[in-house]
Write a protein that holds these residues in place. Structure first.
Motif, PDB file in Angstrom:
ATOM      1  N   GLY A   1       0.788  -1.222   0.000  1.00 20.39           N
ATOM      2  CA  GLY A   1       0.000   0.000   0.000  1.00 20.39           C
ATOM      3  C   GLY A   1       0.817   1.266   0.000  1.00 20.39           C
ATOM      4  N   GLY A   2       2.105   1.165   0.327  1.00 23.27           N
ATOM      5  CA  GLY A   2       2.970   2.337   0.319  1.00 23.27           C
ATOM      6  C   GLY A   2       3.835   2.393  -0.922  1.00 23.27           C
ATOM      7  N   PHE A   3       4.771   3.331  -0.928  1.00 22.29           N
ATOM      8  CA  PHE A   3       5.658   3.508  -2.075  1.00 22.29           C
ATOM      9  C   PHE A   3       7.084   3.711  -1.594  1.00 22.29           C
ATOM     10  CE2 PHE A   3       1.529   5.049  -3.601  1.00 22.29           C
ATOM     11  CZ  PHE A   3       1.404   4.319  -4.768  1.00 22.29           C
ATOM     12  N   TYR A   4       8.027   3.105  -2.314  1.00 23.15           N
ATOM     13  CA  TYR A   4       9.431   3.424  -2.110  1.00 23.15           C
ATOM     14  C   TYR A   4       9.728   4.776  -2.762  1.00 23.15           C
ATOM     15  CZ  TYR A   4      10.344  -1.381  -0.615  1.00 23.15           C
ATOM     16  OH  TYR A   4      10.348  -2.569   0.059  1.00 23.15           O
ATOM     17  N   ASP A   5      10.823   5.391  -2.321  1.00 24.03           N
ATOM     18  CA  ASP A   5      11.212   6.673  -2.900  1.00 24.03           C
ATOM     19  C   ASP A   5      11.994   6.515  -4.200  1.00 24.03           C
ATOM     20  OD1 ASP A   5      10.022   8.164  -0.862  1.00 24.03           O
ATOM     21  OD2 ASP A   5      11.779   7.968   0.427  1.00 24.03           O
ATOM     22  N   THR A   6      12.464   5.314  -4.489  1.00 19.78           N
ATOM     23  CA  THR A   6      13.165   5.058  -5.740  1.00 19.78           C
ATOM     24  C   THR A   6      12.479   3.923  -6.488  1.00 19.78           C
ATOM     25  OG1 THR A   6      14.693   3.576  -4.580  1.00 19.78           O
ATOM     26  CG2 THR A   6      15.403   5.850  -4.898  1.00 19.78           C
ATOM     27  N   ALA A   7      12.679   3.896  -7.793  1.00 14.41           N
ATOM     28  CA  ALA A   7      12.033   2.885  -8.625  1.00 14.41           C
ATOM     29  C   ALA A   7      12.701   1.529  -8.447  1.00 14.41           C
ATOM     30  CB  ALA A   7      12.083   3.305 -10.089  1.00 14.41           C
ATOM     31  N   ASP A   8      11.984   0.487  -8.843  1.00 11.85           N
ATOM     32  CA  ASP A   8      12.510  -0.870  -8.690  1.00 11.85           C
ATOM     33  C   ASP A   8      13.704  -1.142  -9.587  1.00 11.85           C
ATOM     34  OD1 ASP A   8      11.126  -0.899 -11.093  1.00 11.85           O
ATOM     35  OD2 ASP A   8       9.689  -2.430 -10.481  1.00 11.85           O
ATOM     36  N   ASP A   9      13.919  -0.310 -10.600  1.00 13.58           N
ATOM     37  CA  ASP A   9      15.070  -0.507 -11.478  1.00 13.58           C
ATOM     38  C   ASP A   9      16.103   0.609 -11.326  1.00 13.58           C
ATOM     39  OD1 ASP A   9      13.484   1.464 -12.565  1.00 13.58           O
ATOM     40  OD2 ASP A   9      13.311   0.547 -14.554  1.00 13.58           O
ATOM     41  N   ALA A  10      16.023   1.369 -10.224  1.00 10.10           N
ATOM     42  CA  ALA A  10      17.001   2.425  -9.962  1.00 10.10           C
ATOM     43  C   ALA A  10      18.293   1.819  -9.423  1.00 10.10           C
ATOM     44  CB  ALA A  10      16.431   3.423  -8.960  1.00 10.10           C
ATOM     45  N   GLU A  11      19.334   2.644  -9.337  1.00 11.24           N
ATOM     46  CA  GLU A  11      20.604   2.195  -8.769  1.00 11.24           C
ATOM     47  C   GLU A  11      20.382   1.609  -7.379  1.00 11.24           C
ATOM     48  OE1 GLU A  11      24.863   4.032  -7.156  1.00 11.24           O
ATOM     49  OE2 GLU A  11      23.474   5.316  -8.277  1.00 11.24           O
ATOM     50  N   ARG A  12      20.994   0.484  -7.110  1.00  7.89           N
ATOM     51  CA  ARG A  12      20.865  -0.176  -5.819  1.00  7.89           C
ATOM     52  C   ARG A  12      21.852   0.432  -4.827  1.00  7.89           C
ATOM     53  NH1 ARG A  12      16.036  -2.551  -5.270  1.00  7.89           N
ATOM     54  NH2 ARG A  12      15.527  -3.793  -7.113  1.00  7.89           N
ATOM     55  N   LEU A  13      21.323   1.015  -3.769  1.00  9.00           N
ATOM     56  CA  LEU A  13      22.142   1.492  -2.670  1.00  9.00           C
ATOM     57  C   LEU A  13      22.076   0.456  -1.554  1.00  9.00           C
ATOM     58  CD1 LEU A  13      20.887   5.193  -2.741  1.00  9.00           C
ATOM     59  CD2 LEU A  13      22.913   4.236  -3.868  1.00  9.00           C
ATOM     60  N   PHE A  14      22.773   0.703  -0.435  1.00  8.47           N
ATOM     61  CA  PHE A  14      22.757  -0.299   0.632  1.00  8.47           C
ATOM     62  C   PHE A  14      21.383  -0.392   1.290  1.00  8.47           C
ATOM     63  CE2 PHE A  14      24.113   3.546   2.926  1.00  8.47           C
ATOM     64  CZ  PHE A  14      23.279   3.528   4.033  1.00  8.47           C
ATOM     65  N   GLN A  15      20.526   0.573   1.003  1.00  8.51           N
ATOM     66  CA  GLN A  15      19.164   0.541   1.512  1.00  8.51           C
ATOM     67  C   GLN A  15      18.272   1.206   0.468  1.00  8.51           C
ATOM     68  OE1 GLN A  15      18.347   3.224   4.769  1.00  8.51           O
ATOM     69  NE2 GLN A  15      16.894   1.828   5.715  1.00  8.51           N
ATOM     70  N   ARG A  16      17.057   0.675   0.277  1.00  3.81           N
ATOM     71  CA  ARG A  16      16.113   1.322  -0.636  1.00  3.81           C
ATOM     72  C   ARG A  16      15.310   2.334   0.174  1.00  3.81           C
ATOM     73  NH1 ARG A  16      11.594  -1.565  -4.633  1.00  3.81           N
ATOM     74  NH2 ARG A  16      11.120   0.313  -5.846  1.00  3.81           N
ATOM     75  N   PRO A  17      15.499   3.620  -0.091  1.00  3.99           N
ATOM     76  CA  PRO A  17      14.888   4.628   0.783  1.00  3.99           C
ATOM     77  C   PRO A  17      13.368   4.630   0.696  1.00  3.99           C
ATOM     78  CG  PRO A  17      15.954   5.680  -1.093  1.00  3.99           C
ATOM     79  CD  PRO A  17      16.324   4.231  -1.144  1.00  3.99           C
ATOM     80  N   GLN A  18      12.752   4.844   1.854  1.00  3.14           N
ATOM     81  CA  GLN A  18      11.301   4.941   1.939  1.00  3.14           C
ATOM     82  C   GLN A  18      10.947   5.747   3.180  1.00  3.14           C
ATOM     83  OE1 GLN A  18       9.102   1.267   2.573  1.00  3.14           O
ATOM     84  NE2 GLN A  18       7.310   2.072   1.503  1.00  3.14           N
ATOM     85  N   ASP A  19      10.475   6.954   2.972  1.00  3.40           N
ATOM     86  CA  ASP A  19      10.085   7.810   4.093  1.00  3.40           C
ATOM     87  C   ASP A  19       8.731   8.426   3.773  1.00  3.40           C
ATOM     88  OD1 ASP A  19       9.768   9.523   6.178  1.00  3.40           O
ATOM     89  OD2 ASP A  19      11.616  10.649   5.865  1.00  3.40           O
ATOM     90  N   PRO A  20       7.670   8.000   4.469  1.00  2.82           N
ATOM     91  CA  PRO A  20       6.344   8.513   4.156  1.00  2.82           C
ATOM     92  C   PRO A  20       6.027   9.848   4.812  1.00  2.82           C
ATOM     93  CG  PRO A  20       6.173   6.866   5.866  1.00  2.82           C
ATOM     94  CD  PRO A  20       7.628   6.935   5.491  1.00  2.82           C
ATOM     95  N   THR A  21       6.947  10.403   5.599  1.00  9.38           N
ATOM     96  CA  THR A  21       6.649  11.642   6.315  1.00  9.38           C
ATOM     97  C   THR A  21       7.123  12.863   5.533  1.00  9.38           C
ATOM     98  OG1 THR A  21       8.729  11.497   7.545  1.00  9.38           O
ATOM     99  CG2 THR A  21       6.789  10.496   8.548  1.00  9.38           C
ATOM    100  N   ASP A  22       6.406  13.969   5.735  1.00 11.29           N
ATOM    101  CA  ASP A  22       6.796  15.232   5.107  1.00 11.29           C
ATOM    102  C   ASP A  22       8.092  15.740   5.722  1.00 11.29           C
ATOM    103  OD1 ASP A  22       4.492  15.316   3.541  1.00 11.29           O
ATOM    104  OD2 ASP A  22       3.381  16.537   4.996  1.00 11.29           O
ATOM    105  N   ASN A  23       8.852  16.455   4.912  1.00 10.56           N
ATOM    106  CA  ASN A  23      10.013  17.181   5.398  1.00 10.56           C
ATOM    107  C   ASN A  23       9.852  18.614   4.916  1.00 10.56           C
ATOM    108  OD1 ASN A  23      12.842  18.085   5.871  1.00 10.56           O
ATOM    109  ND2 ASN A  23      13.148  15.933   6.368  1.00 10.56           N
TER     110      ASN A  23
END
Length: 661
Positions: free
Chosen positions: A490-512
């Motif tokens: 139901g949520g979304f990652y901040d990067t696409a499934d075919d984006a560069e792989r970092l040591f963690q796939r970022p996902q932050d649902p909160t506003d900044n």
């Protein structure tokens, strides 16, 4: 060898002459670290960052410090605005390891990119000691360093997904208003203490909520910011934040995203309350965007620096003597009192405030013009002229709506030009590139906020212009969001499934500083569903709002955009289909009546009846003229009431819909 001379980022180019042998982020740097068997030193910042400049002058321009860096590390410079994904994963690590974050961010990592020591700004002597200490640990206690890096990565990747709950209800939204009231500054507006950041997304929610308490908190905050030093009283536009709790002394950098969000909120404040101040600040901020931030290609630049001539705020501050020199005695003394020039900054200088409206508007206009002309002779702050897709999406929405509300076709035209630039330069097939400069796209893939904010902007532009090109492009962007960013829960990652792989796939649902990618996606999906009747898009929006229910009670400040979208979902959102010839004044009158409505999250479709050449937006299908006259249909879930043909009748229908929300 410094490898930044061919970078497209203005921030990286600021470091192209450093004696540091900088690499850009990429496989070449990792390979070099493995070849030399040394750690990576990853330095993350952005062009308008004051303390980034300080560390650059103290350390990166210093030959002795650069020699240590070059000998002991492979050094990587990252523009956080170009690579928000890299910034996000290392900021998460920095906050976890140190309890705080900020820029410049300094990260020591293994050749695989795993962080093992992090920090922010370091003065030169401390930084030099740190360089030698980290290098010594790498050489003499390698196993402990590698273990530390592995543990950090493991801990971050094992963190539970952000908790989610049911779709927000009216009760959830009332709870959020109470949460915001608990942290509201009754004296100075805003939420919490110093430093104070413009709470744009929370204010949008409060305006949509619309009750007396919500409107009071929003109005008092908006007035306090507009009268304080955080607002440029001469040229318009807002600084990044206030270092104090009273909105007096700003951190002087001006960001596109802040001003786009605030422009929209001030325009909506006027729409909700008729505030004269809201109208003035909205139009001044829009004019500032066009005058200062527009690029020759029609996009909008990222930021203006905080510094000029190496001094923070120098371009903006005044002494009483400087005002008198420009204005002569009488006007100078009047301006000193009017703008509260009492030494609020440093060395006897002041930012300009406007605690009260001037009693002589003509005199104010004359004085303001003279001061603006004098200020224009000063050395201007640098401008980061890269075009970021997400932030231009925010600007497109704000300018299109402001132009429509205040009958400023030039603002709508500017929104259209920016949309055209993004369509022509930033799109690679159906995929979006995050940045461009001088009309040339960068190589960095768009992240979730790029797709979501641009889709939001294009849907707003469609609602104002009726040009289906923007509606269809928004739909294509949202298909990528659903197909490549979903987390399956139901949520979304901040990067696409075919984006560069970092040591963690970022996902932050909160506003900044900007709406979270997840909440921005929810908003665009909800609007698109309302225009198309698509259950798939609405269900995706509702699922993405599940985190709002968790945040509303205690952390509403970090879910402002999600709350605003939830308010629209709870109220419908209400849909208006305006059908009539584009050149008919009656069509324009109905269209304007719809756009000026305060119904939360209202979507508007406008078009000519029976146009086979350009298939209509689904909300328009089956809707026609009434006795040959343009007509408006007020609907919820594609179930429409009887059409009306006058602005007064449409206003009555929408007022009824607002009361029922």
């Amino acid at each position: 060898m410094n490898r930044l001379k061919d970078a497209t980022s203005p921030y990286l180019l600021q470091h192209a002459d450093n004696p540091v042998h900088w690499f850009e982020w990429g496989p070449e740097a990792f390979a070099e670290a493995r070849r030399r068997d040394v750690p990576l030193l990853v330095s993350v910042g952005y062009s308008a960052c004051h303390w980034c400049h300080v560390m650059a002058h103290e350390s990166f321009e210093d030959p002795g410090t650069a020699e240590l860096m070059n000998e002991l590390f492979v050094n990587v410079k990252v523009d956080r605005e170009e690579r928000p994904d890299v910034d996000a994963v290392y900021m998460t690590a920095t906050q976890a390891m140190t309890g705080q974050g900020g820029w410049p961010m300094t990260v020591f990592a293994t050749p695989e990119g795993h962080p093992f020591y992090t920090g922010t700004y370091f003065p030169r002597p401390q930084f030099q000691r740190l360089l030698m200490g980290v290098s010594n640990a790498w050489k003499n206690d390698r196993e402990a360093v590698l273990t530390q890096g592995s543990k950090i990565v493991e801990a971050l990747n094992e963190r539970a997904a952000f908790p989610t709950g049911p779709a927000p209800s009216a009760g959830t939204l009332e709870q959020a208003v109470r949460s915001l009231a608990d942290s509201f500054d009754q004296v100075r507006g805003g939420f919490g203490g110093a430093p104070k950041f413009p709470p744009s997304m929370a204010l949008e929610f409060l305006l949509r909520q619309g009750g007396p308490e919500a409107l009071d908190m929003a109005g008092r905050t908006l007035e306090a910011m507009a009268r304080g030093g955080i607002y440029d009283q001469l040229a318009g536009g807002f600084a990044r934040y206030s270092v104090d709790a009273a909105w007096v002394v700003p951190h002087f950098e001006k960001m596109l995203y802040d001003n786009a969000l605030l422009l929209r909120v001030y325009a909506h404040w006027w729409r909700a309350t008729g505030s004269v101040l809201g109208r003035r600040v909205a139009l001044e901020t829009a004019d500032w965007l066009l005058a200062e931030m527009r690029t020759p290609q029609g996009g909008f630049a990222s930021a203006l620096d905080a510094d000029s001539e190496g001094v923070e705020g120098r371009f903006y501050v005044w002494t009483p003597e400087q005002l008198r020199d420009v204005l002569r005695a009488d006007d100078g003394d009047w301006a000193v009192r009017l703008f509260s020039v009492t030494g609020t900054f440093e060395h006897g200088t002041s930012v300009l405030q406007l605690p009260d409206d001037p009693d002589d508007p003509e005199r104010f206009a004359r004085v303001r013009a003279a001061l603006l002309a004098a200020r224009s002779q000063r050395v201007r702050p640098g401008r980061d002229d890269k075009v970021v897709a997400a932030w231009n999406g925010l600007a497109i929405a704000a300018l299109a709506e402001t132009g429509a509300l205040f009958d400023r076709p030039d603002l709508v035209a500017a929104a259209r030009d920016a949309a055209a630039l993004l369509e022509e330069v930033h799109l690679d097939g159906d995929r979006l590139l995050r940045t461009s400069r001088d009309g040339r796209a960068g190589a960095n893939a768009g992240v979730l906020e790029d797709y979501a904010d641009l889709a939001e902007g294009l849907l707003a532009l469609y609602s104002v212009t009726g040009e289906t090109r923007w509606f269809r492009r928004a739909g294509a962007l949202l298909e990528v969001v659903l197909g490549h960013f979903s987390d399956g829960s139901g949520g979304f990652y901040d990067t696409a499934d075919d984006a560069e792989r970092l040591f963690q796939r970022p996902q932050d649902p909160t506003d900044n500083a900007t709406p979270s990618g997840q909440f921005a996606a929810a908003g665009a999906l909800l609007s698109y569903a309302a225009l198309t009747g698509s259950a798939r898009h609405r269900e995706a929006a509702q699922a993405a709002l599940g985190t709002v229910s968790v945040l509303a009670a205690q952390h509403a400040r970090f879910a402002g955009w999600g709350l605003a979208v939830a308010q629209a979902a709870v109220s419908g959102p209400v849909e208006v289909a305006v059908v009539g010839p584009a050149d008919d004044p009656a069509t324009a009158a109905l269209h304007r009546a719809a756009l000026t409505s305060t119904v939360p999250g209202l979507v508007v479709a406008v078009g000519e009846p029976g146009s086979a050449e350009s298939p209509p937006v689904p909300l328009l299908e089956g809707r026609g003229l009434v006795d040959g006259s343009p007509a408006a249909y007020v609907c919820r879930g594609f179930t429409c009431r009887m059409p009306v043909t006058t602005p007064a009748a449409l206003k009555a229908e929408l007022d009824g819909a607002a009361r029922a929300s």
